[in-house]
Design an enzyme around this catalytic site. Structure first.
Site, mmCIF file in Angstrom:
data_model
loop_
_atom_site.group_PDB
_atom_site.id
_atom_site.type_symbol
_atom_site.label_atom_id
_atom_site.label_comp_id
_atom_site.label_asym_id
_atom_site.label_seq_id
_atom_site.Cartn_x
_atom_site.Cartn_y
_atom_site.Cartn_z
ATOM 1 N N GLY A 99 -9.606 13.336 56.523
ATOM 2 C CA GLY A 99 -10.775 13.816 57.277
ATOM 3 C C GLY A 99 -10.845 13.241 58.675
ATOM 4 N N LYS A 117 -12.862 12.146 70.358
ATOM 5 C CA LYS A 117 -11.993 11.293 69.545
ATOM 6 C C LYS A 117 -12.234 9.849 69.954
ATOM 7 C CE LYS A 117 -7.122 10.725 68.236
ATOM 8 N NZ LYS A 117 -5.798 11.360 68.284
ATOM 9 N N ASP A 121 -12.160 1.814 62.024
ATOM 10 C CA ASP A 121 -13.391 1.641 62.795
ATOM 11 C C ASP A 121 -13.901 2.896 63.511
ATOM 12 O OD1 ASP A 121 -11.482 1.864 64.727
ATOM 13 O OD2 ASP A 121 -11.638 -0.202 65.461
ATOM 14 N N ARG A 131 -6.684 22.150 60.142
ATOM 15 C CA ARG A 131 -5.320 21.666 59.866
ATOM 16 C C ARG A 131 -4.855 22.165 58.499
ATOM 17 N NH1 ARG A 131 -5.692 16.485 62.724
ATOM 18 N NH2 ARG A 131 -7.501 16.719 64.082
ATOM 19 N N ASP A 162 -1.775 16.714 57.775
ATOM 20 C CA ASP A 162 -3.102 16.648 58.407
ATOM 21 C C ASP A 162 -2.985 16.692 59.933
ATOM 22 O OD1 ASP A 162 -1.923 14.037 57.633
ATOM 23 O OD2 ASP A 162 -3.466 13.224 58.937
ATOM 24 N N ASN A 163 -1.762 16.637 60.449
ATOM 25 C CA ASN A 163 -1.572 16.737 61.898
ATOM 26 C C ASN A 163 -0.928 18.069 62.279
ATOM 27 O OD1 ASN A 163 -2.676 14.219 62.294
ATOM 28 N ND2 ASN A 163 -0.724 13.151 62.249
ATOM 29 N N ASP A 177 -2.970 16.089 67.739
ATOM 30 C CA ASP A 177 -2.942 14.655 67.405
ATOM 31 C C ASP A 177 -1.763 13.935 68.055
ATOM 32 O OD1 ASP A 177 -5.266 14.954 66.088
ATOM 33 O OD2 ASP A 177 -4.578 14.178 64.171
#
Ligand code: AMP
Ligand code: MG
Length: 539
Positions: A105, A128, A140, A205, A282-283, A292
Site C-alpha cells: 500500500g 510522496k 516512517d 499498480r 507494486d512498482n 517509483d
C-alpha cells in the site's frame, strides 16, 4: 486560461466509486475490503520550495507565477488541503524480488485528489513523503531530499525523452530531519526530509489487483477492474450495456492492453539505457508508466548484467538485460490476479505470448531506428544488432555516447579500414583505453564495415541518417553522477544544479554546445562512489 492554486477544482472518482476503509484514524494496520483509506498529510515545519516543473504545472493549468507562491509550497508539501481535496492512500500488495509480500500500500504516498484539466485530461495529485499512513508498516512515511531529487529529476527527464512516466510537479524540503540507515549496516544518519508531488492519470499498480485476489475478495477485485477500465481505458468499455454483457471479454482485452503498454515501456527503457532497479509488482503501473523512482540507474558502460540496486547485487534479478523477462513475470502475476474474473487460462497465456511478440517486434524496430536504418530487416539486422551488442560489452563502452558518435560517422566518405579513423570518432566513449587490444579493434572495425554496407543498401543521405539517429539516441541523460552532484549541492542548500539539470534535460536529443560537459562519460571519481554507481532502496 490559468488557474490559481485556490481555483483548482477536483473530481475525485477513485474515492467516490470504490469502497473505502471505514476506519479514519491513522494507525498502521491491515485494511480489508477497501481500495483506500482516508488519511491527512503530516504538516511540515519549515517547508521550502526546491524546484518545480513548469511543464507538469501546465498539466494542471497552473502558471509559473502560481508555482512561486507561498500557497503552492504550503499545498504541495501537505500543510494545506484545498477545498475539494479529499486525501487518501491506496491499498495494494505485491511480489517483491519474486516473493509474495502481502499488503504493502501507499506507505508514504498520499493522494490529494483528481483534477480534470482544460484538455479534459484527468490528473491525480500525489504527495510522496508527507507522513505515515495506515500502510506505512514499520517505516516512517517520510522521504529524504536525496531520493526526492532523484525522483523529481528523473520523472521529468523521462518525460522529455518521450518515455511513458509519472510526472513530478514539485519538490519541497520539509525543513525537518529524517533518520536513514542508507546501507542497512547499523550506521543511521540524519538527512533532510522532502516531499515530491507526483502526477499521473492514475497510480494504480499491478499490486492493487493482486491484493484482492490474494484475499479472495473477488467482489472488490471486480469493482476495481470495472472502475479502472471505465476511467483509464474507456475506449475498451464501449457503451455500458456492452460492458455489462461482455465483461470477461473486455477484461481480457484490458489485460492485453496492459501487456502491450508494458512491452512498449520496457523497449523504451532499453533504448536509453534506463534500469528501474526495483521492478516489484507494486512498482508496475497498469498504464504502462515508469513509476517509483528508487535505486534506478543509467547504463554507463554497456553491460546487460548491471544493476544499480545494491539490495539486488547478488541475484541481479532487476539487471538491465533482465527487464523484459521480469516485466513478463510481473504480467503473469497480474494475470493470476484477474483470473477469477476471466476464468480462461489459455487466453491469458496467449496474452502473455502477445507481450513477448510485441516486445520483440518493437525492440527490433527500436534498435533499427537507433542505427539509422529505414526499417528492421530480419535477414540482415538480427546478426548486425546482436554482434554490436556483443562488441559493446567486450570493453567498457559508454552506451549513450557510442550511439551519438556513431551518428557522426559519414560512412559514405570515411574509410573504416583504418583504425585511426575509428579512434578519431570513438576514443571518448571508452572508459579503459588499455582494453582496446588489437583483436578488439579488429572486431569493431569489422562490424563497422558490415554496418556501412547495410547503410549503403538503405542509401539515406548522411545528414538525414544522422538526424534520424540523433532523434532516437539522447545526447543527455540523467547520468548517475550528475544526479549525485545535484544532491550534494542541494544538501548544502544550493538548488541551482537541480534547475540546471532540469533545463538541460528538457532537450535531451539536442546539441547544447554550452553544456557539452554534461554529455561526457562518467568521471573516474564516480566509478565506485555511493549514489553514483551503487544505490540502496533506503530513501
Ligand atoms: P518501494 O520499494 O519504495 O516501492 O516500497 C515498497 C513499499 O514500502 C511500499 O508500500 C511503500 O509505500 C513502502 N515504503 C517505502 N518507504 C517507506 C517509508 N519511508 N515509510 C513508509 N512506507 C514506505
Ligand atoms: Mg513502490
Amino acid at each position: 486560461m490559468h488557474n490559481t492554486i485556490s481555483s483548482l477544482t477536483f473530481d475525485n472518482t477513485f474515492i467516490r466509486e470504490l469502497p473505502a476503509d471505514n476506519e479514519t484514524v491513522n494507525y498502521r494496520r491491515q485494511v480489508a475490503g477497501a481500495c483506500y483509506s482516508r488519511v491527512k498529510p503530516t504538516p511540515a515545519a519549515y517547508p521550502k520550495l526546491v524546484a518545480y516543473s513548469k511543464e507538469a504545472a501546465a498539466l494542471l493549468d497552473l502558471s509559473e507565477t502560481a508555482c512561486k507562491t507561498d500557497e503552492f509550497t504550503q499545498v504541495f508539501v501537505g500543510n494545506k488541503l484545498l477545498s475539494g481535496m479529499d486525501s487518501y492512500s491506496a491499498c495494494y500488495g505485491g511480489h517483491q524480488f519474486g516473493n509474495w509480500a502481502g499488503q504493502l500500500g501507499d506507505g508514504r504516498a498520499i493522494n490529494l485528489g483528481e483534477i480534470v484539466n482544460n484538455k479534459s485530461e484527468r490528473w491525480t495529485l500525489q504527495l510522496k513523503g508527507a507522513g505515515p499512513t495506515p500502510y506505512s508498516r514499520n517505516a516512517d512515511g517520510l522521504a529524504v531530499l536525496r531520493s526526492s531529487v532523484r525522483e523529481f529529476l528523473c520523472s521529468e527527464a523521462m518525460f522529455h525523452l518521450g518515455i511513458p512516466t509519472t510526472r513530478a510537479l514539485s519538490i519541497i524540503a520539509t525543513g525537518e530531519m529524517v533518520e536513514r540507515d542508507m546501507f542497512y549496516d547499523g550506521h543511521p544518519k540524519e538527512e533532510q526530509g522532502a516531499v515530491v508531488c507526483r502526477l499521473a492519470p492514475s497510480f494504480t499498480r499491478f499490486g492493487n489487483f493482486e491484493i484482492f485476489a490474494f484475499r479472495n475478495d473477488i467482489a472488490t477485485l471486480k469493482k476495481l477492474l470495472d472502475y479502472t477500465i471505465k476511467t483509464d481505458f474507456p475506449y475498451l468499455a464501449g457503451d455500458s450495456a456492452y460492458f455489462k454483457e461482455l465483461s470477461n471479454k473486455i477484461y481480457l482485452k484490458w489485460f492485453e492492453e496492459v501487456c502491450k503498454r508494458t512491452a512498449d515501456m520496457v523497449v523504451e527503457w532499453m533504448r536509453v539505457g534506463f534500469v528501474h532497479g526495483v521492478m516489484n509488482t507494486d512498482n508496475m503501473s497498469i498504464l504502462g508508466l515508469t513509476i517509483d523512482y528508487g535505486p534506478y540507474g543509467w547504463i554507463e558502460n554497456y553491460d546487460p548484467n548491471w544493476t544499480p540496486n545494491t539490495t539486488d547485487a547478488k541475484s541481479r534479478r532487476y539487471r538491465f538485460g533482465n527487464q523484459p523477462a521480469i516485466a513478463k513475470w510481473n504480467l503473469a502475476q497480474l494475470a493470476n490476479a484477474i483470473y477469477p474474473l476471466i476464468e480462461d487460462v489459455d487466453s491469458l497465456q496467449q496474452a502473455l505470448v502477445l507481450y513477448s511478440t510485441r516486445f520483440q517486434e518493437q525492440w527490433q524496430n527500436m534498435m533499427a531506428s537507433k542505427l539509422g536504418l529505414r526499417a528492421f530487416e530480419p535477414e540482415n539486422d538480427k546478426i548486425l544488432i546482436s554482434d554490436l551488442l556483443n562488441i559493446l560489452s567486450l570493453v567498457e563502452t559508454d552506451m549513450t555516447l557510442f550511439f551519438r558518435k556513431l551518428a557522426l560517422v559519414d560512412f559514405q566518405s570515411d574509410d573504416f579500414t583504418s583504425q585511426d579513423i575509428l579512434l578519431k570518432y570513438f576514443i571518448d566513449v571508452y572508459y579503459v583505453p588499455s582494453q582496446l587490444t588489437s583483436s578488439y579493434l579488429e572486431q569493431i572495425t569489422d562490424w563497422l564495415k558490415h554496418y556501412a554496407k547495410r547503410l549503403s543498401k538503405d542509401n539515406l543521405p548522411h545528414q538525414a541518417k544522422r538526424l534520424q539517429m540523433d532523434a532516437r539516441n539522447p545526447k543527455y541523460v540523467l547520468r548517475n553522477y550528475l544526479a549525485q552532484l545535484a544532491i550534494d549541492k542541494a544538501e548544502q542548500g544550493d538548488f541551482s544544479l537541480i534547475d540546471k539539470l532540469l533545463e538541460l534535460l528538457r532537450h535531451p536529443y539536442s546539441e547544447q554546445p554550452d553544456n557539452e560537459k554534461f554529455s561526457q562519460k562518467r568521471p573516474d571519481w564516480a566509478r565506485n562512489r555511493i549514489g553514483c554507481s551503487m544505490l540502496s532502496c533506503s530513501s
